[in-house]
Structure formats: C-alpha cells, structure tokens
Design an enzyme around this catalytic site. Structure first.
Site, PDB file in Angstrom:
ATOM      1  N   GLY A  14      -0.101   4.959  -5.613  1.00  0.00           N
ATOM      2  CA  GLY A  14      -0.640   6.025  -4.843  1.00  0.00           C
ATOM      3  C   GLY A  14      -1.576   5.316  -3.878  1.00  0.00           C
TER       4      GLY A  14
ATOM      5  N   GLY B 218      -4.466   3.482  -2.296  1.00  0.00           N
ATOM      6  CA  GLY B 218      -5.426   3.051  -2.874  1.00  0.00           C
ATOM      7  C   GLY B 218      -6.603   2.808  -2.026  1.00  0.00           C
ATOM      8  NE  ARG B 219      -4.914  -2.187   1.117  1.00  0.00           N
ATOM      9  CZ  ARG B 219      -4.873  -3.307   1.463  1.00  0.00           C
ATOM     10  NH1 ARG B 219      -6.047  -4.084   1.827  1.00  0.00           N
ATOM     11  NH2 ARG B 219      -3.725  -3.979   1.381  1.00  0.00           N
TER      12      ARG B 219
ATOM     13  CE  LYS C 109      -2.140  -1.875   4.540  1.00  0.00           C
ATOM     14  NZ  LYS C 109      -0.894  -2.183   4.852  1.00  0.00           N
TER      15      LYS C 109
ATOM     16  CG  ASP D  62     -12.215  -3.601  -1.884  1.00  0.00           C
ATOM     17  OD1 ASP D  62     -10.887  -3.381  -1.728  1.00  0.00           O
ATOM     18  OD2 ASP D  62     -12.673  -4.753  -1.464  1.00  0.00           O
ATOM     19  N   GLY D  63     -10.693  -0.397  -2.197  1.00  0.00           N
ATOM     20  CA  GLY D  63     -10.443   0.788  -1.162  1.00  0.00           C
ATOM     21  C   GLY D  63     -10.426  -0.078   0.408  1.00  0.00           C
TER      22      GLY D  63
ATOM     23  CG  ASP E 131       5.005   0.041  -3.972  1.00  0.00           C
ATOM     24  OD1 ASP E 131       5.906  -0.529  -4.842  1.00  0.00           O
ATOM     25  OD2 ASP E 131       3.957  -0.367  -3.575  1.00  0.00           O
TER      26      ASP E 131
ATOM     27  CG  ASP F 116       2.833  -1.143   2.474  1.00  0.00           C
ATOM     28  OD1 ASP F 116       2.062  -0.507   3.589  1.00  0.00           O
ATOM     29  OD2 ASP F 116       2.662  -0.567   1.445  1.00  0.00           O
TER      30      ASP F 116
HETATM   31  P1  AMP Z   1       0.736  -3.140  -1.591  1.00  0.00           P
HETATM   32  O1  AMP Z   1       1.127  -4.447  -2.468  1.00  0.00           O
HETATM   33  O2  AMP Z   1       0.102  -3.481  -0.345  1.00  0.00           O
HETATM   34  O3  AMP Z   1       1.943  -2.391  -1.184  1.00  0.00           O
HETATM   35  O4  AMP Z   1      -0.279  -2.326  -2.442  1.00  0.00           O
HETATM   36  C1  AMP Z   1       0.213  -1.830  -3.581  1.00  0.00           C
HETATM   37  C2  AMP Z   1      -0.752  -0.742  -4.373  1.00  0.00           C
HETATM   38  O5  AMP Z   1      -2.019  -1.479  -4.600  1.00  0.00           O
HETATM   39  C3  AMP Z   1      -1.021   0.374  -3.204  1.00  0.00           C
HETATM   40  O6  AMP Z   1      -1.079   1.201  -4.107  1.00  0.00           O
HETATM   41  C4  AMP Z   1      -2.213   0.156  -2.734  1.00  0.00           C
HETATM   42  O7  AMP Z   1      -2.762   1.243  -2.208  1.00  0.00           O
HETATM   43  C5  AMP Z   1      -3.080  -0.594  -3.668  1.00  0.00           C
HETATM   44  N1  AMP Z   1      -4.043  -1.298  -3.108  1.00  0.00           N
HETATM   45  C6  AMP Z   1      -3.992  -2.716  -2.368  1.00  0.00           C
HETATM   46  N2  AMP Z   1      -5.047  -3.004  -2.235  1.00  0.00           N
HETATM   47  C7  AMP Z   1      -6.033  -2.297  -2.382  1.00  0.00           C
HETATM   48  C8  AMP Z   1      -7.450  -2.307  -2.529  1.00  0.00           C
HETATM   49  N3  AMP Z   1      -8.096  -3.221  -1.736  1.00  0.00           N
HETATM   50  N4  AMP Z   1      -8.090  -1.154  -3.101  1.00  0.00           N
HETATM   51  C9  AMP Z   1      -7.586  -0.295  -3.605  1.00  0.00           C
HETATM   52  N5  AMP Z   1      -6.161  -0.151  -3.783  1.00  0.00           N
HETATM   53  C10 AMP Z   1      -5.358  -1.325  -3.300  1.00  0.00           C
HETATM   54 MG    MG Z   2       2.378  -0.818  -0.408  1.00  0.00          MG
END
Ligand code: AMP
Ligand code: MG
Length: 484
Positions: A88, A90-91, A111, A123-124, A250, A260
């Site tokens: 989902g 996350g940020r 983002k 940390d979002g 994802d 992404d």
């Molecule tokens: P990604 O590898 O960027 O595609 O991210 C994979 C997952 O990790 C996604 O669900 C993102 O929303 C979550 N995510 C990445 N970085 C953060 C962060 N700093 N805080 C919260 N969720 C994160």
């Molecule tokens: Mg992603």
C-alpha cells in the site's frame, strides 16, 4: 473548475473501501519549491502563474490542499523479489484525479507526504536526492517518447530524513495515468473478494482500455491488452539501455507507463547482465532479464484475475496461460521494431535478428558504449573512429550496409530514422549523480537544470559534449542504493 485550474475528481475513491484509506498529508516545517514543471502544469490545465511562489511550496508539500482534494492512500500488494507481501502507499497520498482541458484524467500524487495507514515501519518521507532523481529520469523518459509517469514538482520540507545519514527531506508531485498496479489486483485477489475484483477490472477497462468494453469477453481481452502494453514498454526500455532496477509487481502499472523510479539507471558500456541496484544481489532485475520478469509479473496478474476470466476454473486457467504465453512473441515483435529502427530498417523481420545480435555481441565484447555506438553508426565517418576500426566491426558494418541497400531510399532514409530512434543524450549515471550531489549537499541546482534542458531534446546533438561522454573508468561500476 477553480480559478487556478484545479479540476479534481475522485473516481478511484468510489471503488470498494478495501482499495483505499482516507489519509491527510502531514504538515512539514518549512516548505520550499525546488523545481516546478511549468509546461506540464499548463498541459494539466493548471495556471503556472497562480502556482508560482509563495503558493506553490505549501501546495506541493501537502501543507495546503488544492481545492476539491480528497486525499487517500491506495492499498496494494506485490511480489517483491518473488515473495508476496501486503503493501500500500506507505508514503504517497493521492489528492485526486485532475481532469485536463482535453478531458484526460491524471492522478495527482504527493510522494513523501507523511505516514499513511500502510506505512508499516517507514517514516512516510522521502529524501531530496531520490525525488529529484525520479523527476529527472521520468521527464527524460517522457522526452524519449517512452510511456511514463510524469513529475510536476519537487518541494523541500525543511526537515531531515534519516537514511543511514541525515538528508534533506522533499516531496515529489507525481502525475500518472493511474496508479493501478499488478499488485492492486493481487491485493484484492488475496482477500478473495470477487465483487471488488470485478469492480477494479471494470474500472480499469473504463479508464485505460475503454474500447475493450465492447468485447464479448472483456476480462481476457484486458489481460491480453496489458500483456501487449508491457511487451511494448519493456522493448522501449531495452532500446535505450534502461534498467528499471526493481520490477516488483507493485511497480508495474496496468496503464503501461513506467512507474516508481528507484534504483534505475542507464547502461553505459553494453553488458546484458548489467545490474545497478545494490540490493539486487542475484541480478533478478538485470538489464536483459527485464522481458522475462515482465512476463513473470504478468503471470501474477493473470493468476489474480483467474476468477474473472471464466466461470470454469480449468478454462480460466487455460485463458490465463494463453495470455501470458503470448508475451514472448509480442515482445519479440516490439523488440524487432525498436532495434530495427535503431539500425535504420523500415521493417525488421526475424531474418534481421542475427544482424542485430551481431552488433550487440560486438558491443559487449568491446565494452562499447550502448548509446554512442548506435548514434555514431549514422555518422558518415563511423568507420574512422575508435573502436570501430576493429576488423569484426568492419565485417558487421559491411553486412549492415548491404541490408540497408535492400531498402527503398537506402541510406538517406535510414539515417533519418536512426536520428529519431537513437538518442544523443540519456541521463548518464555519473552526470545524474553529480547533479543530485550538488542539489542535495549544496542546494545548487545549476547542473540539474542544465541536464534537464538537454534531456528534454534527447535526439538533438547537445552543444556541450560533456553530456554525451561516457563515464571515465573510475566512475564504473556504478551502483544505485535503495534508500529512497
Ligand atoms: P518501493 O520499493 O519504492 O516501490 O516501495 C515499496 C513499498 O514500501 C511501498 O509500499 C512504499 O509505499 C513503501 N515505502 C517505501 N519507502 C517508505 C517510507 N519511507 N515510509 C513508508 N513506506 C515506504
Ligand atoms: Mg513502489
């Protein structure tokens, strides 16, 4: 529509509640605009003047919401390095869908806008370097003519984020045809909610493949159409030496856009096994593995869609298998078209495969620069330049010229085709790194802006040769880090 052009709708928020959660951006200390894409703003129907300082910074960090916003975080799942996980946003926070003056619909997403119900231990937030990197590379991909999400702005937060070290925080405003991912389908399928799955598929058809609504069997048609768009997309990546770096399910958009930008990078010296991401230890997402991985991801999509494909499970399975197995042939067609155009061919066929492979093999053996080799081929004195004096190359070159001679209008037409298929400028890793380093550590965006300017016209020869020079030996091997 509001005075400054915002015209937000919220069709995604009307989908079943398991797909999204309402979620407000978290206010940041000191919003400041780092970069703003005026041209894209205009295309979206936004008024760039209204969006300039001092209004823009609070808007593009989420401190102030645009009129009509209804912020949500989207739920999804995904296979990460082959393993299923519930994820989902996350940020990332979706503000809504901007309806443009030409009635197109684009997601507007912040983002790095703070924690969401899906943040897990994150940390979002996001750091300035990686957000500028996504801005630069997504805009470069767009200029190369490759389907991609776009970048409207990056704003700094005045706060630090901790990623092994303290880094300046920032928020990227991402613009996308949608954020529906293979993982979105997987998320519903895992919950075994047939009604929600159908609602998502209908929504996807409506939003991205409206012509298929007329089909007798729209769901298998949808699967085939996604297969087709991914085959086309990955062939385009391969044609410019792009390594996505983290092709988890994802990170694969159903719209067929590149999405992404994390540890992605472009190949310099050609090597099909190129891996840049520091965490991709086994090279799962290496340059030449990307078509195979795309097909693997599409198998995940097909599996998630099984319940929709046919009421009889055996028949559904058969349809899924057929669609996924169509990928290699579709990819091959797109690859031939892309690589053929790079060699100036008006129509490449299977018979041209040895010619294309011959050049790639030669490039690999000779550590030739991928981008510059193709670009130099169309220059008149190619054979006089190192490393082309090589005898294997001379043999290949003669075969190629002979093949061009078979075409109507021979070389003249071919050169024209090659100049619009072979970019002069790509985001060279060492330049991207230098630009991000100056921006992140010294607040100096001069190089970033210069790079962005030449990347906006990648098929034109840049005035400054520094933008086309391969890295020096010390800048290799290049590694990208996932601390995004
Ligand atoms: P990604 O590898 O960027 O595609 O991210 C994979 C997952 O990790 C996604 O669900 C993102 O929303 C979550 N995510 C990445 N970085 C953060 C962060 N700093 N805080 C919260 N969720 C994160
Ligand atoms: Mg992603």
């Amino acid at each position: 529509m509001s005075a400054n052009g915002w015209n937000l709708e919220h069709s995604y928020a009307q989908l079943p509640p398991l797909l999204h959660e309402p979620c407000e951006p978290t206010e940041v200390k000191e919003p400041r605009l780092a970069i703003f894409n005026e041209k894209l703003a205009s295309e979206l129907g936004l008024d760039p003047a209204e969006l300039s300082q001092p209004f823009a910074a609070p808007l593009f960090t989420g401190n102030r919401l645009p009129p009509g916003a209804f912020p949500i975080a989207q739920a999804y799942a995904g296979h990460q390095y082959g393993h299923f996980t519930t994820l989902g946003d996350g940020r990332a926070i979706l503000l809504g869908e901007q309806i443009t003056p030409s009635s197109e619909r684009f997601d507007i997403q912040l983002k790095g806008a703070g924690p969401t119900p899906f943040s897990r231990r994150g940390d979002g937030r996001a750091a300035l370097g990686p957000m500028l990197r996504e801005y630069l590379i997504s805009e470069a991909m767009h200029a190369l003519g490759i389907p991609t999400t776009r970048s409207l702005a990056v704003a700094t937060t005045g706060e630090h984020v901790f990623r092994q070290e303290l880094l300046p925080g920032a928020v990227l405003t991402r613009v996308a045809a949608s954020h529906i991912r293979v993982g979105t389908f997987e998320c519903i399928s895992a919950r075994k909610d047939a009604g929600a799955l159908r609602a998502l598929a209908d929504y996807t058809l409506q939003r991205h493949y409206p012509d298929l609504l007329e089909e007798k069997e729209p769901y298998p048609a949808l699967l085939y159409a996604v297969v087709e768009r991914q085959a086309a997309l990955v062939a385009r990546w391969i044609g410019v030496g792009f390594v996505h770096g983290v092709m988890n399910t994802d990170n694969m958009a159903i719209s067929g856009e590149t999405i992404d930008y994390g540890p992605c990078a472009f190949v310099d010296a050609y090597d099909p096994e190129t891996v840049f991401s520091s965490i991709d230890r086994y090279g799962r997402y290496a340059f030449s593995h990307q078509p195979r991985i795309a097909q693997w991801n599409l198998a995940c999509l097909a599996e998630a869609m099984l319940g929709l494909l046919h009421e009889k499970p055996e028949k559904a399975f058969e349809l899924a298998k057929e669609a996924v197995e169509a990928f290699p042939a579709r990819y091959q067609q797109h690859w031939l078209a892309v690589m053929g155009a790079k060699l100036g061919l008006s129509k490449a066929t299977e018979e041209d495969q040895p010619l294309i492979d011959g050049l790639l093999d030669w490039m690999h053996r000779n550590h030739a620069d991928f981008t510059n080799t193709f670009r130099l081929l169309s220059s008149e004195n190619a054979l006089m330049q190192a490393p082309f004096e090589d005898c294997d190359f001379v043999t290949w070159h003669a075969a190629w010229l002979q093949r061009l001679g078979d075409q109507a209008n021979g070389t003249a037409e071919a050169v024209k085709r090659m100049c619009s298929s072979n970019p002069a400028v790509i985001p060279r890793n060492h330049l991207v790194e230098a630009a991000l380093d100056a921006a992140s550590n010294n607040g100096d965006l001069t190089l970033f802006h210069r790079l962005l300017r030449v990347l906006a016209m990648p098929y034109d020869e840049p005035q400054d040769a520094a933008f086309i020079e391969p890295p020096t030996a010390t800048a290799i091997p290049y590694e990208t880090f996932c601390g995004t």
